[in-house]
Motif scaffolding. Structure first.
Motif, mmCIF file in Angstrom:
data_model
loop_
_atom_site.group_PDB
_atom_site.id
_atom_site.type_symbol
_atom_site.label_atom_id
_atom_site.label_comp_id
_atom_site.label_asym_id
_atom_site.label_seq_id
_atom_site.Cartn_x
_atom_site.Cartn_y
_atom_site.Cartn_z
ATOM 1 N N GLN A 1 5.239 5.673 -11.435
ATOM 2 C CA GLN A 1 5.149 6.281 -10.108
ATOM 3 C C GLN A 1 3.674 6.431 -9.738
ATOM 4 O OE1 GLN A 1 7.026 10.094 -9.801
ATOM 5 N NE2 GLN A 1 6.566 10.338 -7.625
ATOM 6 N N VAL A 2 3.352 5.968 -8.539
ATOM 7 C CA VAL A 2 1.963 6.034 -8.086
ATOM 8 C C VAL A 2 1.697 7.396 -7.456
ATOM 9 C CG1 VAL A 2 0.242 5.047 -6.540
ATOM 10 C CG2 VAL A 2 1.901 3.554 -7.680
ATOM 11 N N GLN A 3 0.590 7.992 -7.828
ATOM 12 C CA GLN A 3 0.135 9.241 -7.206
ATOM 13 C C GLN A 3 -1.319 9.093 -6.803
ATOM 14 O OE1 GLN A 3 1.090 12.578 -9.865
ATOM 15 N NE2 GLN A 3 2.622 13.191 -8.362
ATOM 16 N N LEU A 4 -1.600 9.468 -5.570
ATOM 17 C CA LEU A 4 -2.961 9.470 -5.056
ATOM 18 C C LEU A 4 -3.286 10.895 -4.628
ATOM 19 C CD1 LEU A 4 -2.808 6.271 -2.803
ATOM 20 C CD2 LEU A 4 -3.494 6.440 -5.198
ATOM 21 N N VAL A 5 -4.349 11.454 -5.175
ATOM 22 C CA VAL A 5 -4.710 12.845 -4.887
ATOM 23 C C VAL A 5 -6.102 12.878 -4.279
ATOM 24 C CG1 VAL A 5 -5.054 15.136 -5.830
ATOM 25 C CG2 VAL A 5 -3.272 13.655 -6.784
ATOM 26 N N GLU A 6 -6.155 13.312 -3.012
ATOM 27 C CA GLU A 6 -7.426 13.376 -2.300
ATOM 28 C C GLU A 6 -8.066 14.749 -2.457
ATOM 29 O OE1 GLU A 6 -4.984 10.969 1.010
ATOM 30 O OE2 GLU A 6 -4.584 12.829 -0.057
ATOM 31 N N SER A 7 -9.373 14.774 -2.335
ATOM 32 C CA SER A 7 -10.121 16.026 -2.323
ATOM 33 C C SER A 7 -11.434 15.798 -1.583
ATOM 34 C CB SER A 7 -10.390 16.528 -3.742
ATOM 35 O OG SER A 7 -11.144 15.583 -4.472
ATOM 36 N N GLY A 8 -12.092 16.900 -1.222
ATOM 37 C CA GLY A 8 -13.417 16.808 -0.631
ATOM 38 C C GLY A 8 -13.493 17.066 0.851
ATOM 39 N N GLY A 9 -12.370 17.260 1.509
ATOM 40 C CA GLY A 9 -12.405 17.557 2.933
ATOM 41 C C GLY A 9 -12.927 18.962 3.190
ATOM 42 N N GLY A 10 -13.126 19.265 4.467
ATOM 43 C CA GLY A 10 -13.602 20.585 4.820
ATOM 44 C C GLY A 10 -14.217 20.620 6.189
ATOM 45 N N LEU A 11 -14.922 21.717 6.458
ATOM 46 C CA LEU A 11 -15.598 21.923 7.737
ATOM 47 C C LEU A 11 -17.089 21.622 7.556
ATOM 48 C CD1 LEU A 11 -15.730 23.046 10.658
ATOM 49 C CD2 LEU A 11 -16.014 25.321 9.640
ATOM 50 N N VAL A 12 -17.631 20.827 8.462
ATOM 51 C CA VAL A 12 -19.043 20.465 8.393
ATOM 52 C C VAL A 12 -19.607 20.408 9.809
ATOM 53 C CG1 VAL A 12 -18.564 17.987 8.421
ATOM 54 C CG2 VAL A 12 -20.685 18.820 7.380
ATOM 55 N N GLN A 13 -20.869 20.700 9.944
ATOM 56 C CA GLN A 13 -21.516 20.635 11.254
ATOM 57 C C GLN A 13 -21.833 19.188 11.629
ATOM 58 O OE1 GLN A 13 -24.962 23.212 11.101
ATOM 59 N NE2 GLN A 13 -23.733 25.025 11.566
ATOM 60 N N PRO A 14 -21.926 18.908 12.922
ATOM 61 C CA PRO A 14 -22.345 17.556 13.332
ATOM 62 C C PRO A 14 -23.655 17.163 12.673
ATOM 63 C CG PRO A 14 -21.538 18.796 15.212
ATOM 64 C CD PRO A 14 -21.590 19.766 14.058
ATOM 65 N N GLY A 15 -23.699 15.914 12.222
ATOM 66 C CA GLY A 15 -24.863 15.420 11.500
ATOM 67 C C GLY A 15 -24.792 15.627 10.002
ATOM 68 N N GLY A 16 -23.823 16.384 9.553
ATOM 69 C CA GLY A 16 -23.685 16.664 8.137
ATOM 70 C C GLY A 16 -22.974 15.556 7.378
ATOM 71 N N SER A 17 -22.745 15.824 6.085
ATOM 72 C CA SER A 17 -22.132 14.838 5.203
ATOM 73 C C SER A 17 -20.999 15.464 4.395
ATOM 74 C CB SER A 17 -23.169 14.278 4.227
ATOM 75 O OG SER A 17 -24.208 13.606 4.907
ATOM 76 N N CYS B 1 -10.479 10.128 -4.057
ATOM 77 C CA CYS B 1 -9.051 9.816 -4.200
ATOM 78 C C CYS B 1 -8.825 9.356 -5.626
ATOM 79 C CB CYS B 1 -8.636 8.742 -3.213
ATOM 80 S SG CYS B 1 -6.925 8.205 -3.397
ATOM 81 N N ALA B 2 -8.189 10.212 -6.408
ATOM 82 C CA ALA B 2 -7.906 9.902 -7.808
ATOM 83 C C ALA B 2 -6.492 9.351 -7.923
ATOM 84 C CB ALA B 2 -8.069 11.147 -8.660
ATOM 85 N N ALA B 3 -6.350 8.257 -8.657
ATOM 86 C CA ALA B 3 -5.061 7.577 -8.745
ATOM 87 C C ALA B 3 -4.475 7.646 -10.141
ATOM 88 C CB ALA B 3 -5.216 6.123 -8.338
ATOM 89 N N SER B 4 -3.153 7.701 -10.176
ATOM 90 C CA SER B 4 -2.407 7.513 -11.414
ATOM 91 C C SER B 4 -1.244 6.585 -11.104
ATOM 92 C CB SER B 4 -1.908 8.847 -11.977
ATOM 93 O OG SER B 4 -1.068 9.492 -11.051
ATOM 94 N N GLY B 5 -0.833 5.810 -12.120
ATOM 95 C CA GLY B 5 0.265 4.887 -11.908
ATOM 96 C C GLY B 5 -0.129 3.595 -11.237
ATOM 97 N N ILE B 6 -1.403 3.403 -11.004
ATOM 98 C CA ILE B 6 -1.917 2.186 -10.369
ATOM 99 C C ILE B 6 -3.349 2.002 -10.835
ATOM 100 C CG2 ILE B 6 -2.754 3.393 -8.311
ATOM 101 C CD1 ILE B 6 -2.005 0.947 -6.664
ATOM 102 N N ILE B 7 -3.764 0.751 -10.935
ATOM 103 C CA ILE B 7 -5.152 0.449 -11.277
ATOM 104 C C ILE B 7 -5.854 0.040 -9.995
ATOM 105 C CG2 ILE B 7 -6.690 -1.003 -12.642
ATOM 106 C CD1 ILE B 7 -4.443 -1.240 -14.703
ATOM 107 N N PHE B 8 -6.754 0.910 -9.537
ATOM 108 C CA PHE B 8 -7.405 0.678 -8.250
ATOM 109 C C PHE B 8 -8.121 -0.660 -8.205
ATOM 110 C CE2 PHE B 8 -6.463 3.597 -5.233
ATOM 111 C CZ PHE B 8 -6.906 4.905 -5.392
ATOM 112 N N SER B 9 -8.706 -1.083 -9.309
ATOM 113 C CA SER B 9 -9.491 -2.313 -9.306
ATOM 114 C C SER B 9 -8.619 -3.544 -9.072
ATOM 115 C CB SER B 9 -10.260 -2.442 -10.618
ATOM 116 O OG SER B 9 -9.366 -2.509 -11.712
#
Length: 115
Positions: free
Chosen positions: A1-17, A22-30
Motif C-alpha cells: 500500500q502506497v502512503q505519501l505524507v506531506e509536511s512543511g506547510g504553514g503561514l508565510v509573508q509575501p516574499g518568504g520561503s 513528501c515522504a513515501a512508503s510502499g513505492i520507490i520514488f526514484s
C-alpha cells in the motif's frame, strides 16, 4: 500500500520561503514520476512541479524560477522548495506519485501567503 505524507506547510509573508516534504512508503520514488499539485479555493487542481525517474523536472510557468523540486533517494522523499512566495501561491499542496499501477496522493498541506 502506497502512503505519501506531506509536511512543511504553514503561514508565510509575501516574499518568504517554505519547503514542503513528501515522504513515501510502499513505492520507490526514484522509479516513479513524483511531484506536487495545488488547489486554491474555487479553482481547479493544477500541476506545480514534477520530477522524473531520470531526474528531469517540469514546472508550471507561474512558479518557474521560484520553486525547485528535488528528490532524496536515500530518504525516499520529494521536496518542494518555494521561494519568493506570493499571495496567489496560497493553496492546499498535494504530493503525488505516478507509476504503472496508478497514481497515489498525499493528504495535502495548506500553504498560506499573507501579510
Amino acid at each position: 500500500q502506497v502512503q505519501l505524507v506531506e509536511s512543511g506547510g504553514g503561514l508565510v509573508q509575501p516574499g518568504g520561503s517554505l519547503r514542503l516534504s513528501c515522504a513515501a512508503s510502499g513505492i520507490i520514488f526514484s522509479r516513479a514520476v513524483a511531484g506536487w499539485y495545488r488547489q486554491a479555493p474555487g479553482k481547479q487542481r493544477e500541476l506545480v512541479a514534477a520530477i522524473f525517474s531520470e531526474d528531469s523536472t517540469n514546472y508550471a510557468d507561474s512558479v518557474r524560477g521560484r520553486f525547485t523540486i528535488s528528490r532524496d533517494n536515500a530518504k525516499n522523499t520529494v521536496y518542494l522548495q518555494m521561494n519568493s512566495l506570493k499571495p496567489e501561491d496560497t493553496a492546499v499542496y498535494y504530493c503525488y506519485a505516478l507509476q504503472t499501477a496508478g497514481t497515489s496522493w498525499g493528504q495535502g498541506t495548506q500553504v498560506t501567503v499573507s501579510s
